[in-house]
Scaffold this motif. Sequence first.
Motif, PDB file in Angstrom:
ATOM      1  N   ALA A  87     105.795 -35.228  49.252  1.00  0.00           N
ATOM      2  CA  ALA A  87     106.529 -34.972  48.013  1.00  0.00           C
ATOM      3  C   ALA A  87     105.922 -35.717  46.831  1.00  0.00           C
ATOM      4  O   ALA A  87     105.859 -35.185  45.721  1.00  0.00           O
ATOM      5  CB  ALA A  87     107.998 -35.353  48.179  1.00  0.00           C
ATOM      6  N   PHE A  88     105.468 -36.949  47.056  1.00  0.00           N
ATOM      7  CA  PHE A  88     104.875 -37.719  45.963  1.00  0.00           C
ATOM      8  C   PHE A  88     103.614 -37.042  45.436  1.00  0.00           C
ATOM      9  O   PHE A  88     103.440 -36.869  44.228  1.00  0.00           O
ATOM     10  CB  PHE A  88     104.546 -39.151  46.412  1.00  0.00           C
ATOM     11  N   MET A  89     102.719 -36.668  46.340  1.00  0.00           N
ATOM     12  CA  MET A  89     101.482 -36.003  45.913  1.00  0.00           C
ATOM     13  C   MET A  89     101.783 -34.696  45.202  1.00  0.00           C
ATOM     14  O   MET A  89     101.149 -34.369  44.201  1.00  0.00           O
ATOM     15  CB  MET A  89     100.552 -35.765  47.101  1.00  0.00           C
ATOM     16  N   ASP A  90     102.754 -33.959  45.693  1.00  0.00           N
ATOM     17  CA  ASP A  90     103.122 -32.700  45.065  1.00  0.00           C
ATOM     18  C   ASP A  90     103.611 -32.949  43.641  1.00  0.00           C
ATOM     19  O   ASP A  90     103.227 -32.238  42.711  1.00  0.00           O
ATOM     20  CB  ASP A  90     104.193 -32.001  45.900  1.00  0.00           C
ATOM     21  N   ARG A  91     104.450 -33.951  43.464  1.00  0.00           N
ATOM     22  CA  ARG A  91     104.968 -34.287  42.136  1.00  0.00           C
ATOM     23  C   ARG A  91     103.820 -34.653  41.193  1.00  0.00           C
ATOM     24  O   ARG A  91     103.758 -34.181  40.061  1.00  0.00           O
ATOM     25  CB  ARG A  91     105.992 -35.413  42.224  1.00  0.00           C
ATOM     26  N   PHE A  92     102.879 -35.484  41.673  1.00  0.00           N
ATOM     27  CA  PHE A  92     101.763 -35.856  40.812  1.00  0.00           C
ATOM     28  C   PHE A  92     100.879 -34.653  40.494  1.00  0.00           C
ATOM     29  O   PHE A  92     100.488 -34.446  39.345  1.00  0.00           O
ATOM     30  CB  PHE A  92     100.897 -36.974  41.411  1.00  0.00           C
ATOM     31  N   MET A  93     100.528 -33.853  41.504  1.00  0.00           N
ATOM     32  CA  MET A  93      99.646 -32.708  41.257  1.00  0.00           C
ATOM     33  C   MET A  93     100.280 -31.713  40.300  1.00  0.00           C
ATOM     34  O   MET A  93      99.587 -31.146  39.444  1.00  0.00           O
ATOM     35  CB  MET A  93      99.232 -32.051  42.572  1.00  0.00           C
ATOM     36  N   ASN A  94     101.591 -31.488  40.408  1.00  0.00           N
ATOM     37  CA  ASN A  94     102.276 -30.609  39.455  1.00  0.00           C
ATOM     38  C   ASN A  94     102.145 -31.156  38.042  1.00  0.00           C
ATOM     39  O   ASN A  94     101.837 -30.419  37.098  1.00  0.00           O
ATOM     40  CB  ASN A  94     103.756 -30.453  39.821  1.00  0.00           C
ATOM     41  N   TRP A  95     102.392 -32.459  37.901  1.00  0.00           N
ATOM     42  CA  TRP A  95     102.277 -33.082  36.583  1.00  0.00           C
ATOM     43  C   TRP A  95     100.830 -33.019  36.091  1.00  0.00           C
ATOM     44  O   TRP A  95     100.562 -32.647  34.943  1.00  0.00           O
ATOM     45  CB  TRP A  95     102.757 -34.545  36.610  1.00  0.00           C
ATOM     46  N   ALA A  96      99.879 -33.379  36.931  1.00  0.00           N
ATOM     47  CA  ALA A  96      98.467 -33.420  36.547  1.00  0.00           C
ATOM     48  C   ALA A  96      97.949 -32.042  36.146  1.00  0.00           C
ATOM     49  O   ALA A  96      97.224 -31.913  35.156  1.00  0.00           O
ATOM     50  CB  ALA A  96      97.639 -33.999  37.687  1.00  0.00           C
ATOM     51  N   ASP A  97      98.317 -31.012  36.905  1.00  0.00           N
ATOM     52  CA  ASP A  97      97.877 -29.662  36.558  1.00  0.00           C
ATOM     53  C   ASP A  97      98.364 -29.277  35.164  1.00  0.00           C
ATOM     54  O   ASP A  97      97.621 -28.701  34.369  1.00  0.00           O
ATOM     55  CB  ASP A  97      98.371 -28.646  37.588  1.00  0.00           C
ATOM     56  N   ALA A  98      99.602 -29.606  34.842  1.00  0.00           N
ATOM     57  CA  ALA A  98     100.156 -29.287  33.526  1.00  0.00           C
ATOM     58  C   ALA A  98      99.525 -30.142  32.424  1.00  0.00           C
ATOM     59  O   ALA A  98      99.390 -29.686  31.285  1.00  0.00           O
ATOM     60  CB  ALA A  98     101.675 -29.487  33.533  1.00  0.00           C
ATOM     61  N   ALA A  99      99.117 -31.370  32.752  1.00  0.00           N
ATOM     62  CA  ALA A  99      98.569 -32.301  31.764  1.00  0.00           C
ATOM     63  C   ALA A  99      97.050 -32.199  31.635  1.00  0.00           C
ATOM     64  O   ALA A  99      96.459 -32.892  30.801  1.00  0.00           O
ATOM     65  CB  ALA A  99      98.957 -33.734  32.127  1.00  0.00           C
ATOM     66  N   GLY A 100      96.407 -31.382  32.456  1.00  0.00           N
ATOM     67  CA  GLY A 100      94.959 -31.261  32.397  1.00  0.00           C
ATOM     68  C   GLY A 100      94.224 -32.435  33.017  1.00  0.00           C
ATOM     69  O   GLY A 100      93.093 -32.739  32.651  1.00  0.00           O
ATOM     70  N   VAL A 101      94.863 -33.105  33.981  1.00  0.00           N
ATOM     71  CA  VAL A 101      94.280 -34.247  34.675  1.00  0.00           C
ATOM     72  C   VAL A 101      93.725 -33.767  36.016  1.00  0.00           C
ATOM     73  O   VAL A 101      94.401 -33.047  36.748  1.00  0.00           O
ATOM     74  CB  VAL A 101      95.331 -35.361  34.878  1.00  0.00           C
ATOM     75  N   SER A 102      92.501 -34.166  36.320  1.00  0.00           N
ATOM     76  CA  SER A 102      91.863 -33.784  37.588  1.00  0.00           C
ATOM     77  C   SER A 102      92.199 -34.800  38.671  1.00  0.00           C
ATOM     78  O   SER A 102      92.587 -35.931  38.370  1.00  0.00           O
ATOM     79  CB  SER A 102      90.347 -33.718  37.416  1.00  0.00           C
ATOM     80  N   TYR A 103      92.020 -34.407  39.942  1.00  0.00           N
ATOM     81  CA  TYR A 103      92.327 -35.336  41.034  1.00  0.00           C
ATOM     82  C   TYR A 103      91.486 -35.041  42.264  1.00  0.00           C
ATOM     83  O   TYR A 103      91.070 -33.917  42.502  1.00  0.00           O
ATOM     84  CB  TYR A 103      93.813 -35.309  41.402  1.00  0.00           C
ATOM     85  N   LEU A 104      91.234 -36.112  43.009  1.00  0.00           N
ATOM     86  CA  LEU A 104      90.518 -36.072  44.283  1.00  0.00           C
ATOM     87  C   LEU A 104      91.381 -36.794  45.308  1.00  0.00           C
ATOM     88  O   LEU A 104      92.061 -37.762  44.968  1.00  0.00           O
ATOM     89  CB  LEU A 104      89.172 -36.791  44.176  1.00  0.00           C
ATOM     90  N   GLY A 105      91.349 -36.361  46.545  1.00  0.00           N
ATOM     91  CA  GLY A 105      92.161 -36.986  47.589  1.00  0.00           C
ATOM     92  C   GLY A 105      91.566 -38.273  48.122  1.00  0.00           C
ATOM     93  O   GLY A 105      90.373 -38.524  48.009  1.00  0.00           O
ATOM     94  N   TRP A 106      92.424 -39.083  48.748  1.00  0.00           N
ATOM     95  CA  TRP A 106      92.018 -40.338  49.378  1.00  0.00           C
ATOM     96  C   TRP A 106      92.837 -40.491  50.627  1.00  0.00           C
ATOM     97  O   TRP A 106      94.045 -40.304  50.601  1.00  0.00           O
ATOM     98  CB  TRP A 106      92.278 -41.508  48.428  1.00  0.00           C
ATOM     99  N   SER A 107      92.320 -40.747  51.677  1.00  0.00           N
ATOM    100  CA  SER A 107      91.006 -41.170  52.098  1.00  0.00           C
ATOM    101  C   SER A 107      90.590 -40.316  53.284  1.00  0.00           C
ATOM    102  O   SER A 107      91.428 -39.779  53.997  1.00  0.00           O
ATOM    103  CB  SER A 107      91.082 -42.656  52.471  1.00  0.00           C
ATOM    104  N   TRP A 108      89.286 -40.255  53.526  1.00  0.00           N
ATOM    105  CA  TRP A 108      88.736 -39.506  54.649  1.00  0.00           C
ATOM    106  C   TRP A 108      88.588 -40.405  55.873  1.00  0.00           C
ATOM    107  O   TRP A 108      87.650 -40.267  56.639  1.00  0.00           O
ATOM    108  CB  TRP A 108      87.403 -38.874  54.270  1.00  0.00           C
ATOM    109  N   ASN A 109      89.503 -41.318  56.049  1.00  0.00           N
ATOM    110  CA  ASN A 109      89.570 -42.165  57.241  1.00  0.00           C
ATOM    111  C   ASN A 109      90.757 -41.700  58.074  1.00  0.00           C
ATOM    112  O   ASN A 109      91.782 -41.306  57.528  1.00  0.00           O
ATOM    113  CB  ASN A 109      89.750 -43.633  56.855  1.00  0.00           C
ATOM    114  N   PRO A 110      90.670 -41.772  59.405  1.00  0.00           N
ATOM    115  CA  PRO A 110      91.749 -41.252  60.256  1.00  0.00           C
ATOM    116  C   PRO A 110      92.898 -42.247  60.416  1.00  0.00           C
ATOM    117  O   PRO A 110      93.202 -42.695  61.500  1.00  0.00           O
ATOM    118  CB  PRO A 110      91.030 -40.990  61.581  1.00  0.00           C
TER     119      PRO A 110
END
Length: 146
Positions: A87-110
Amino acid sequence: MEQLVHAVRSTGALQPLIATGIEWGSDLSAWLAHKPRDPRNQLAAGLHVFDFAHCTTTQCWQQTVAPVARSVPVVATELGQRRCPSAFMDRFMNWADAAGVSYLGWSWNPFGCGGPALIESWNGRPTGPGRQLRARLLALAARKFE
């Protein structure tokens, strides 16, 4: 960051540079006031966004990230959460998409859900947040080619 920009540019590097904020990269509130000078004018602001970091609310992003995004590109170079319901990531990505902010995921560790992590194991099996980020990026890419 000013010294870092100078050091990189003194090598002849021409590519865009990302200068991350304070508080482990999670606070851009003073970024514009302390923006490094880049002779190439190829500077972006870097941001780390986690559910356990400094700035975790839409209100905080609106107050501290949005003003920077109106001046320079902003890239969340680390985006993740510790809990598997994303839910947190979804909230940020929704906000970022509307604000024109790009994002990359973290982390590629298991790390699994104790992460933050995009994968549960080295075979690439995604966590809930990993599946969510992939679905979001695929949807954004599909819209670009419509």
